[in-house]
Design a protein around this motif. Structure first.
Motif, PDB file in Angstrom:
ATOM      1  N   ASP A 146      -6.556   7.164  -0.137  1.00  0.00           N
ATOM      2  CA  ASP A 146      -6.541   5.775  -0.594  1.00  0.00           C
ATOM      3  C   ASP A 146      -7.424   5.536  -1.823  1.00  0.00           C
ATOM      4  O   ASP A 146      -8.582   5.941  -1.851  1.00  0.00           O
ATOM      5  N   HIS A 198       1.246   4.340  -2.831  1.00  0.00           N
ATOM      6  CA  HIS A 198       1.069   5.785  -2.659  1.00  0.00           C
ATOM      7  C   HIS A 198       2.132   6.552  -3.448  1.00  0.00           C
ATOM      8  O   HIS A 198       1.847   7.607  -4.022  1.00  0.00           O
ATOM      9  N   SER A 231       0.602   9.570   5.431  1.00  0.00           N
ATOM     10  CA  SER A 231      -0.786   9.150   5.477  1.00  0.00           C
ATOM     11  C   SER A 231      -1.277   9.041   6.901  1.00  0.00           C
ATOM     12  O   SER A 231      -0.565   9.395   7.849  1.00  0.00           O
ATOM     13  N   HIS A 240       0.809  -1.222   0.000  1.00  0.00           N
ATOM     14  CA  HIS A 240       0.000   0.000   0.000  1.00  0.00           C
ATOM     15  C   HIS A 240       0.849   1.281   0.000  1.00  0.00           C
ATOM     16  O   HIS A 240       0.539   2.253  -0.705  1.00  0.00           O
TER      17      HIS A 240
HETATM   18 ZN    ZN Z   1      -2.960   5.151   2.435  1.00  0.00          ZN
END
Ligand code: ZN
Ligand code: KG4
Length: 344
Positions: A314, A119, A142, A115
């Protein structure tokens, strides 16, 4: 004719259920995001159990909608990708299991995606040749992570530093809660800080030693709490503050966090002599951070590539985009791969 690689991406690491179809790592045919903000708002943060149940309720319809919007039949996909780490384990499991199930049923290749790495890719996927951006330093900020990487390519990322406690976004969310603002707190702080003075209160910047590329944001959260309530924590809330005082605290908090983020990213660029900085993650949507990044990178002669606002928080487009580069390298995953809560 040139081959077009269409990949389905699935993202469910926290409180957004998202699916997207991306061609050749940069042409976003669809990106559907189902947010759970309403369900978590009254708890002022994400409740993991609620999050995973909510993902389960919508995941199949989100994937279907992404295919319909992209006007792509399932059979036309070249591969299926999903995030497997880092994040909330229950939430990750829903997206990963869904992706693996589609891959198993169709016999298509499966690609697990990190993840945080996604980003970084989200910030560059709009450029005509994302590969040309490398080498680069990436600052990823984040709600669940704050880190700096040295990136040799979209998939070769070396961790240089990370938060030792709270992520920057988590600090924004908690400070917003202390100030009686809604959830998620980042956008709320960003908004009210525009009317405040960033120099009103000098909150301590946590540098963690000269040259360190690690971060710590738990101290500033407590500093804001004491500032709001004094030493009498039984005071309860922030209702005694005027609008101006609230705006000044928000602006001063934001200025302290942003200064540390920006300066550490610049230290990394200089140390590794890589004058190109990629910035992504939900907090990269912050207007003051964007402003300061532009100002400081300009002064230092560093090229800045910052995620477009819609690709900061996200989303599955960044997942399908990054998966394309793994596809090209033949980096596929077995269907027995599992989720991990941590891992940068
Ligand atoms: Zn994120
Ligand atoms: O990347 P993201 O959607 O989810 C995680 O991977 O955690 O980031 C969400 C975080 C939240 O903490 C949210 O408050 C923060 O990003 N955020 C912002 C802004 N927009 C979102 N923080 C500061 N300013 C913003 N404008």
């Amino acid at each position: 004719m040139e081959e077009r690689i269409a990949i389905l991406g699935i993202e469910s690491s926290c409180d957004e259920t998202s699916a997207s179809v991306v061609v050749d790592g940069r042409e976003i045919l669809s990106c559907v995001v189902a947010s759970q903000i309403d369900r978590h708002a009254k708890f002022k943060g994400v409740v993991p159990e609620i999050a995973s149940r909510a993902h389960l309720e919508v995941i199949n319809s989100v994937v279907e909608e992404a295919l319909i919007k992209a006007d792509v039949e399932f059979g036309e996909l070249d591969a299926i990708s999903a995030v497997n780490m880092p994040g909330l384990v229950g939430s990750l499991l829903i997206g990963l299991t869904t992706g693996k199930a589609y891959a198993w049923a169709s016999g298509k290749k499966f690609i697990a995606v990190n993840h945080v790495h996604a980003h970084a890719y989200g910030a560059i996927m709009g450029s005509s040749e994302p590969e040309r951006v490398f080498p680069a330093i990436a600052l990823l900020v984040s709600g669940g992570h704050t880190s700096i990487f040295l990136c040799e390519s979209p998939i070769e990322m070396r961790l240089l530093g990370a938060s030792q406690d709270d992520a920057a976004g988590e600090a924004f969310d908690k400070v917003a809660s202390i100030l009686g603002l809604g959830y998620p707190g980042g956008p709320a702080i960003d908004r009210i800080a525009r009317g405040g003075n960033p120099a009103a209160i000098r909150f301590k910047r946590t540098w963690l030693g000269k040259g360190s590329l690690d971060f710590s944001f738990s101290g500033i959260k407590t500093a804001v709490l004491y500032r709001v309530r004094g030493t009498d924590l039984s005071r309860g809330d922030s209702s005694h503050l005027s609008e101006n005082e609230r705006a000044d605290i928000a602006a001063s908090f934001q200025a302290a966090v942003v200064e540390v983020l920006v300066e550490k990213a610049i230290i990394a660029c200089k140390r590794y002599e890589i004058l190109r900085l990629i910035v992504g993650g939900g907090v990269a949507a912050n207007s003051y951070l964007r402003e300061k990044l532009i100002e400081r990178t300009d002064e230092e002669g560093i090229e800045l590539i910052i995620a477009p606002i819609e690709l900061c928080t996200d989303n599955a487009a960044m997942v399908a985009g990054l998966a394309y580069h793994k596809y090209r390298e033949g980096l596929f995953d077995d269907l027995d791969c599992s989720v991990k809560s941590t891992g940068l």
